[in-house]
Design a protein around this motif. Structure first.
Motif, PDB file in Angstrom:
ATOM      1  N   VAL A   1       0.865  -1.185   0.000  1.00  0.00           N
ATOM      2  CA  VAL A   1       0.000   0.000   0.000  1.00  0.00           C
ATOM      3  C   VAL A   1       0.895   1.226   0.000  1.00  0.00           C
ATOM      4  CG1 VAL A   1      -1.790   1.286   1.206  1.00  0.00           C
ATOM      5  CG2 VAL A   1      -1.807  -1.218   1.269  1.00  0.00           C
ATOM      6  N   GLU A   2       0.683   2.088  -0.957  1.00  0.00           N
ATOM      7  CA  GLU A   2       1.437   3.332  -1.067  1.00  0.00           C
ATOM      8  C   GLU A   2       0.491   4.500  -0.846  1.00  0.00           C
ATOM      9  OE1 GLU A   2       4.835   3.998  -4.033  1.00  0.00           O
ATOM     10  OE2 GLU A   2       3.186   5.165  -4.896  1.00  0.00           O
ATOM     11  N   THR A   3       0.880   5.399   0.052  1.00  0.00           N
ATOM     12  CA  THR A   3       0.054   6.567   0.363  1.00  0.00           C
ATOM     13  C   THR A   3       0.770   7.830  -0.087  1.00  0.00           C
ATOM     14  OG1 THR A   3      -0.908   5.438   2.272  1.00  0.00           O
ATOM     15  CG2 THR A   3      -1.140   7.824   2.187  1.00  0.00           C
ATOM     16  N   LEU A   4       0.072   8.655  -0.832  1.00  0.00           N
ATOM     17  CA  LEU A   4       0.609   9.911  -1.366  1.00  0.00           C
ATOM     18  C   LEU A   4      -0.152  11.084  -0.749  1.00  0.00           C
ATOM     19  CD1 LEU A   4       2.273  11.582  -3.468  1.00  0.00           C
ATOM     20  CD2 LEU A   4       0.385  11.185  -5.063  1.00  0.00           C
ATOM     21  N   PHE A   5       0.586  11.985  -0.119  1.00  0.00           N
ATOM     22  CA  PHE A   5       0.000  13.168   0.521  1.00  0.00           C
ATOM     23  C   PHE A   5       0.480  14.395  -0.245  1.00  0.00           C
ATOM     24  CE2 PHE A   5      -0.146  15.671   4.805  1.00  0.00           C
ATOM     25  CZ  PHE A   5      -1.182  16.436   4.317  1.00  0.00           C
ATOM     26  N   LEU A   6      -0.454  15.060  -0.946  1.00  0.00           N
ATOM     27  CA  LEU A   6      -0.136  16.275  -1.697  1.00  0.00           C
ATOM     28  C   LEU A   6      -0.192  17.469  -0.746  1.00  0.00           C
ATOM     29  CD1 LEU A   6      -2.190  15.655  -4.974  1.00  0.00           C
ATOM     30  CD2 LEU A   6       0.247  15.251  -4.569  1.00  0.00           C
ATOM     31  N   LEU A   7       0.944  18.113  -0.543  1.00  0.00           N
ATOM     32  CA  LEU A   7       1.036  19.196   0.432  1.00  0.00           C
ATOM     33  C   LEU A   7       0.631  20.526  -0.186  1.00  0.00           C
ATOM     34  CD1 LEU A   7       4.520  18.247   1.956  1.00  0.00           C
ATOM     35  CD2 LEU A   7       2.245  17.438   2.637  1.00  0.00           C
ATOM     36  N   ASP A   8       0.142  21.430   0.659  1.00  0.00           N
ATOM     37  CA  ASP A   8      -0.165  22.785   0.185  1.00  0.00           C
ATOM     38  C   ASP A   8       1.100  23.484  -0.275  1.00  0.00           C
ATOM     39  OD1 ASP A   8      -2.894  22.554   0.712  1.00  0.00           O
ATOM     40  OD2 ASP A   8      -2.655  23.206   2.791  1.00  0.00           O
ATOM     41  N   THR A   9       2.192  23.251   0.432  1.00  0.00           N
ATOM     42  CA  THR A   9       3.504  23.767   0.049  1.00  0.00           C
ATOM     43  C   THR A   9       4.530  22.662   0.295  1.00  0.00           C
ATOM     44  OG1 THR A   9       3.877  24.649   2.277  1.00  0.00           O
ATOM     45  CG2 THR A   9       2.922  26.154   0.645  1.00  0.00           C
ATOM     46  N   GLY A  10       5.525  22.573  -0.551  1.00  0.00           N
ATOM     47  CA  GLY A  10       6.581  21.601  -0.319  1.00  0.00           C
ATOM     48  C   GLY A  10       6.458  20.308  -1.091  1.00  0.00           C
ATOM     49  N   GLY A  11       5.523  20.234  -2.042  1.00  0.00           N
ATOM     50  CA  GLY A  11       5.480  19.051  -2.885  1.00  0.00           C
ATOM     51  C   GLY A  11       4.592  17.952  -2.335  1.00  0.00           C
ATOM     52  N   GLU A  12       5.175  16.803  -1.969  1.00  0.00           N
ATOM     53  CA  GLU A  12       4.404  15.638  -1.567  1.00  0.00           C
ATOM     54  C   GLU A  12       5.201  14.774  -0.595  1.00  0.00           C
ATOM     55  OE1 GLU A  12       5.501  12.610  -5.234  1.00  0.00           O
ATOM     56  OE2 GLU A  12       3.870  14.062  -5.513  1.00  0.00           O
ATOM     57  N   ILE A  13       4.460  13.928   0.134  1.00  0.00           N
ATOM     58  CA  ILE A  13       5.070  12.927   1.017  1.00  0.00           C
ATOM     59  C   ILE A  13       4.531  11.575   0.583  1.00  0.00           C
ATOM     60  CG2 ILE A  13       5.441  12.159   3.377  1.00  0.00           C
ATOM     61  CD1 ILE A  13       4.681  14.931   4.339  1.00  0.00           C
ATOM     62  N   VAL A  14       5.416  10.589   0.476  1.00  0.00           N
ATOM     63  CA  VAL A  14       5.014   9.246   0.057  1.00  0.00           C
ATOM     64  C   VAL A  14       5.510   8.238   1.084  1.00  0.00           C
ATOM     65  CG1 VAL A  14       5.177   7.484  -1.730  1.00  0.00           C
ATOM     66  CG2 VAL A  14       5.110   9.894  -2.377  1.00  0.00           C
ATOM     67  N   THR A  15       4.619   7.354   1.518  1.00  0.00           N
ATOM     68  CA  THR A  15       5.013   6.227   2.377  1.00  0.00           C
ATOM     69  C   THR A  15       4.565   4.931   1.719  1.00  0.00           C
ATOM     70  OG1 THR A  15       2.950   6.245   3.665  1.00  0.00           O
ATOM     71  CG2 THR A  15       4.767   7.623   4.447  1.00  0.00           C
ATOM     72  N   ARG A  16       5.253   3.848   2.064  1.00  0.00           N
ATOM     73  CA  ARG A  16       4.966   2.559   1.436  1.00  0.00           C
ATOM     74  C   ARG A  16       5.083   1.444   2.463  1.00  0.00           C
ATOM     75  NH1 ARG A  16       7.506  -1.428  -1.964  1.00  0.00           N
ATOM     76  NH2 ARG A  16       6.232  -1.927  -3.789  1.00  0.00           N
ATOM     77  N   MET A  17       4.100   0.548   2.457  1.00  0.00           N
ATOM     78  CA  MET A  17       4.113  -0.639   3.309  1.00  0.00           C
ATOM     79  C   MET A  17       4.008  -1.869   2.426  1.00  0.00           C
ATOM     80  SD  MET A  17       1.398   0.614   6.213  1.00  0.00           S
ATOM     81  CE  MET A  17       1.582  -0.921   7.131  1.00  0.00           C
ATOM     82  N   GLU A  18       4.684  -2.966   2.826  1.00  0.00           N
ATOM     83  CA  GLU A  18       4.669  -4.180   1.998  1.00  0.00           C
ATOM     84  C   GLU A  18       4.768  -5.416   2.871  1.00  0.00           C
ATOM     85  OE1 GLU A  18       6.705  -4.297  -1.917  1.00  0.00           O
ATOM     86  OE2 GLU A  18       7.890  -5.910  -1.028  1.00  0.00           O
ATOM     87  N   ASP A  19       4.136  -6.499   2.415  1.00  0.00           N
ATOM     88  CA  ASP A  19       4.150  -7.756   3.151  1.00  0.00           C
ATOM     89  C   ASP A  19       3.897  -8.900   2.178  1.00  0.00           C
ATOM     90  OD1 ASP A  19       4.019  -9.353   5.705  1.00  0.00           O
ATOM     91  OD2 ASP A  19       2.017  -9.768   4.924  1.00  0.00           O
ATOM     92  N   SER A  20       4.465 -10.089   2.502  1.00  0.00           N
ATOM     93  CA  SER A  20       4.238 -11.297   1.698  1.00  0.00           C
ATOM     94  C   SER A  20       3.555 -12.355   2.559  1.00  0.00           C
ATOM     95  CB  SER A  20       5.560 -11.841   1.152  1.00  0.00           C
ATOM     96  OG  SER A  20       6.170 -10.912   0.271  1.00  0.00           O
ATOM     97  N   ASP A  21       2.711 -13.162   1.912  1.00  0.00           N
ATOM     98  CA  ASP A  21       1.957 -14.179   2.644  1.00  0.00           C
ATOM     99  C   ASP A  21       1.616 -15.314   1.685  1.00  0.00           C
ATOM    100  OD1 ASP A  21       0.714 -15.449   4.709  1.00  0.00           O
ATOM    101  OD2 ASP A  21      -1.079 -14.193   4.728  1.00  0.00           O
ATOM    102  N   SER A  22       1.234 -16.468   2.247  1.00  0.00           N
ATOM    103  CA  SER A  22       0.822 -17.620   1.437  1.00  0.00           C
ATOM    104  C   SER A  22      -0.273 -18.372   2.167  1.00  0.00           C
ATOM    105  CB  SER A  22       2.008 -18.536   1.143  1.00  0.00           C
ATOM    106  OG  SER A  22       2.553 -19.046   2.344  1.00  0.00           O
ATOM    107  N   LYS A  23      -1.116 -19.052   1.392  1.00  0.00           N
ATOM    108  CA  LYS A  23      -2.237 -19.812   1.935  1.00  0.00           C
ATOM    109  C   LYS A  23      -2.375 -21.126   1.171  1.00  0.00           C
ATOM    110  CE  LYS A  23      -3.823 -16.556   4.768  1.00  0.00           C
ATOM    111  NZ  LYS A  23      -3.905 -16.723   6.240  1.00  0.00           N
ATOM    112  N   VAL A  24      -2.882 -22.155   1.865  1.00  0.00           N
ATOM    113  CA  VAL A  24      -3.260 -23.418   1.244  1.00  0.00           C
ATOM    114  C   VAL A  24      -4.781 -23.522   1.316  1.00  0.00           C
ATOM    115  CG1 VAL A  24      -3.088 -25.921   1.324  1.00  0.00           C
ATOM    116  CG2 VAL A  24      -1.085 -24.518   1.855  1.00  0.00           C
ATOM    117  N   LEU A  25      -5.422 -23.709   0.159  1.00  0.00           N
ATOM    118  CA  LEU A  25      -6.876 -23.675   0.056  1.00  0.00           C
ATOM    119  C   LEU A  25      -7.376 -24.947  -0.606  1.00  0.00           C
ATOM    120  CD1 LEU A  25      -6.953 -20.083  -1.486  1.00  0.00           C
ATOM    121  CD2 LEU A  25      -7.168 -20.617   0.936  1.00  0.00           C
TER     122      LEU A  25
END
Length: 387
Positions: free
Chosen positions: A301-325
């Motif tokens: 999940v990547e979150t982008l915050f557009l600032l009134d001044t100063g451009g933008e801030i970006v954060t990123r979260m990541e995870d891996s998982d597996s399932k047997v179905l």
């Protein structure tokens, strides 16, 4: 001499007896075959019926349905906000900075010659003051966001064994095999967020910026009367803000989330097959059986915050998982045999598995991707070989 004649006669008869027997045997047998004539061997009893059939091909399948939800992600860091009374520490903002004074002697006038700003909107109160900001946004969106569902091409390998006939045209088989397909989903949308802004106000004390913004001090220009000299144009700023304010609000147009899920699922299936001979070359089969599925995915999940001044801030979260179905499978397939052993196949199939969630959590942040593998259908085709 007469005494030895009977003995010699008996020895001669014994020696000639085998020769007479061979002559009698030769007279009772058929004439010998010519050397060019080969013996006739019957290989009918050595024929082995092909019991196994291997199929290799592709699967075009409707992709799994993927839905995204969650909230709590915080963008921006307010921990750098300092008390306005502190004057001996550098301050970092999203749209500028105020550093320690670098002038010789470090005059005790409460000013600094090391600072910068990036946006003209930071000049407030008729250009008399400079506003520096720290921004933060906490995603509070509670809605769900649907990924676009597309199709996917994968590969499959199956082996079947003939088990016997049921009547003249119908026979039954047992099959086992596996297939590989990808699972993917992506969405991007604006999200509701709680916005917090720390605003530090610095007075220019009647000074005017020599250029910009953006502007960085210290600054200088080349002396128009002497190219080897420079003229200092630095605008001094207070080491600490004259005032500090905190604004808290809610926004739904400045913060955007981008969700992305990508991975692979492998299906192992087995069961009975009914094969009907339409003609010598054309056959129709129906198969059904259980499915065991292994799904492995990476979710970010990547979150982008557009600032009134100063451009933008970006954060990123990541995870891996597996399932047997688990699930079940069915198909209808048409076979065309080019030769007694080789041919090709094409058909439609349906596969149903379980649904599951891939969760992404960090503190108060909780995002989830729901992967629905319950209704997959598509087209399969390839080559087959009997052995």
């Amino acid at each position: 001499m007469k005494r030895f004649l009977p003995t010699i006669t008996l020895l001669a008869a014994a020696a000639l007896a085998p020769c007479a027997a061979l002559a009698q045997s030769a007279s009772n047998t058929e004439p010998a075959r010519p050397e060019s004539e080969l013996p006739n061997f019957d290989f009918g009893d050595l024929h082995v019926e092909q019991k196994f059939n291997m199929s290799v091909g592709f699967r075009a399948v409707s992709g799994p349905k993927v839905t995204f939800s969650g909230h709590g992600n915080t963008v921006g860091d307010l921990s750098q906000a300092l008390d306005p009374s502190i004057t001996d520490q550098a301050r970092q903002y999203n749209d500028g900075f105020v550093g320690l004074d670098q002038r010789e002697g470090n005059p005790a006038d409460g000013k600094t010659n090391t600072w910068g700003m990036v946006d003209a909107k930071q000049l407030v109160n008729g250009g008399q003051d400079v506003a520096m900001h720290l921004y933060s946004a906490e995603v509070t969106d509670g809605g769900t966001h649907q990924s676009k569902q597309g199709s996917d091409f994968g590969a499959e390998l199956l082996v079947t064994r003939d088990m016997g006939h049921i009547g003249k045209r119908l026979q039954w088989q047992l099959f086992a095999g596996f297939s590989v397909n990808s699972v993917s989903g992506a969405a991007r949308d604006s999200v509701t967020a709680s916005l917090t802004t720390v605003r530090d106000l610095y007075s220019l004390a009647g000074q005017t910026l020599p250029s910009g913004p953006p502007y960085n001090a210290p600054s200088s220009i080349v002396d128009p009367n002497d190219a080897e000299k420079t003229i200092d144009t630095t605008v001094l700023l207070g080491r600490a803000p004259d005032s500090q304010g905190i604004d808290i609000g809610v926004g739904d147009s400045q913060v955007f989330n981008a969700w992305k899920l990508k991975g692979t699922y492998v299906s192992f299936r087995a069961g009975p097959t009914l094969l009907y001979d339409i003609s010598e070359k054309i056959k129709l089969s129906i198969s059904a059986g259980p499915v065991l599925m292994y799904s492995g995915t990476t979710y970010n999940v990547e979150t982008l915050f557009l600032l009134d001044t100063g451009g933008e801030i970006v954060t990123r979260m990541e995870d891996s998982d597996s399932k047997v179905l688990t699930g079940y499978y069915g198909d209808v397939t048409l076979h065309y045999m080019i030769t007694e052993r080789a041919g090709f196949y094409a058909g439609a199939f349906f596969q149903s598995g379980e649904s599951y969630n891939h969760d992404l959590e960090d503190g108060d942040t909780a995002y989830s991707a729901h992967i629905d593998l319950e209704s997959l259908n598509g087209f399969r085709a390839g080559l087959q070989y009997k052995f």
